[in-house]
Write an enzyme that holds these catalytic residues in place. Sequence first.
Site, PDB file in Angstrom:
ATOM      1  N   LYS A  39       0.828   4.281   7.346  1.00 14.03           N
ATOM      2  CA  LYS A  39       0.122   5.235   6.478  1.00 14.03           C
ATOM      3  C   LYS A  39       0.670   6.639   6.700  1.00 14.03           C
ATOM      4  CE  LYS A  39      -2.981   2.549   4.548  1.00 14.03           C
ATOM      5  NZ  LYS A  39      -1.954   1.555   4.239  1.00 14.03           N
ATOM      6  N   SER A  60       0.824  -1.214   0.000  1.00  9.73           N
ATOM      7  CA  SER A  60       0.000   0.000   0.000  1.00  9.73           C
ATOM      8  C   SER A  60       0.857   1.262   0.000  1.00  9.73           C
ATOM      9  CB  SER A  60      -0.939   0.000   1.211  1.00  9.73           C
ATOM     10  OG  SER A  60      -0.223   0.236   2.387  1.00  9.73           O
TER      11      SER A  60
END
Lengths: 422, 140
Positions: free
Chosen positions: B97, B61
Amino acid sequence: MSSTLALLDCDSFFCNCERLFHPELRGRPVIVLSNNDGCAISLSKEAKALGIEMAAPFFKIRELCEKKQVAVFSSNFSLYTNISTRVMNTLKKLVPRLEIYSVDEAFLDLAHIPNPTEYARQIKAIVERHVGVPVSLGLATTKGLCKAACFLAKRDRTYQGVASLMSQEAQDQALAIMPIEKIWGIGKGRGLKLRLSGIKSAKDFRDYKNDRHIQSILTKVGRQIQDELRGIVSFPLQEIYQKKKEIMSSRTFGQAVYDKKSVAESIATHAFEVSQELRQQESVCQEVYIYIHANNLYQENQSYYQSSFWRFETPTSNSFKIIDAALRCLNKIYQSGVEYRKSGVALTGLQDASEHSLGLFEASDTPRQQNLMQVMDSINFFQGPRTLLPMACGVDNKEWRMNRKFKSPRYTSDWSELPKCM
Amino acid sequence: MDWTVLHDSVFSPGQARPFLGDVACGLFGIAEDYEEAFLSLDTFMVKNKEATYFLRASGNSMAPLIMPQDILVVDRSVKICPGQIVVLTLEGERLCKRLIKESVGLCLHSENPKFRPISINSESDLFIFGPVVGLVRQLR
């Protein structure tokens, strides 16, 4: 001015080390089991609230744990010692003097700090943010009172983890509601003796006038604890690491063991582990003591316990000599036809390696032997424990190795077991 | 170390012993002084040892910045600011993230455009472990 000390105590330490890598377990009951998954050795407050007690045998609480969805962990000591070192090293940067009292407790010297309670709050905030495990602090003038302050900080939420017993009024109030058993060094056995004399609270104990009576039922230590509660220092801060006077290693087998080879391997392994620790603290030992526990197969419910010891003429720290002595002891006490459950090895008569006595008929460790031990220790340090073992310890050990069904990964000490992150 | 033994093996007895030994000792003395000149990646990557944890990246990701198998260096003593990459646990899942502040609140962005941003509200079960301050990758 009298001294200002603080005790920093990690809350449910082992449980919160596990929670650091499992934040979803915050606010949920967690327990950590002893070696071999025998009994509970660390409980989160939520687990205590379910009625689970410290040292409760796992087989007795297993059903409750399943029903209440308690998170159960086998002990992961490489993780706990890593986190402990982080906490202690953080503290060393924050205070000039400290005594590491146990894996999860340290006494801090806060003398000459203008607002010690405020500083203690900062210490708490920094340790919790940097390392990630919750801690409580108790401030007072003696270690005994610090322990009481810490008890208060943990029990009463309004303190938010930092309680001070610096003032006389605060001490009177706190000690009055503190049960006698909760005092540092008293516990259940001594507590019962005191209760028989009508002493119920910590305050009763502090104000008990008959010093002689205390001396007679609790010996000198009891009097020293009493003084500590009165604000008189009996146990000063000890910065210097105290060498152990006795080193031991023992374990319940993962399953019952019937053959001598397996028992001998377990004895050799314990002997190797204690001799490693002996060299780490730069001591030598005079005596090796071993014991074995068993159930007698032919006479039910009759337990079998045997011990034996070997005395060296000249103290040693050589693993091979120590293993050899331990196995000679085993030869004296081993019996066939019993199912062995547990074994242990202890080293006693410890002396400094640099200044030990010499026996007349036994040589001390030669430089060659010492070098060998040094090389073995450094290989095991850098490549991981049990990389290099004496053959007597066996190679496979599945007969008696530990049960560790619920062990978490070695998050902080093995590259292949780092916590994963998506 | 006993240098005379070395010399004796090199130079046969009776031969005049050259002044070599002392020079060697002198050189060794200098070398010791410069021992610290070896660079350590550990001290370069880890500024605060007590607060630093290593984690292993998995999934892509955050590609191409962070690839699977990369080691994330997380320093909990560093203050978390918007725009930074952090390790966090969301609904029981550990994620890496970028933390972005938007008008509506906080938002978790992935580097990989195939992954959609996740917005955070007060009901989200979010726990921030710490900021990623370094990345270690082995090329094999």
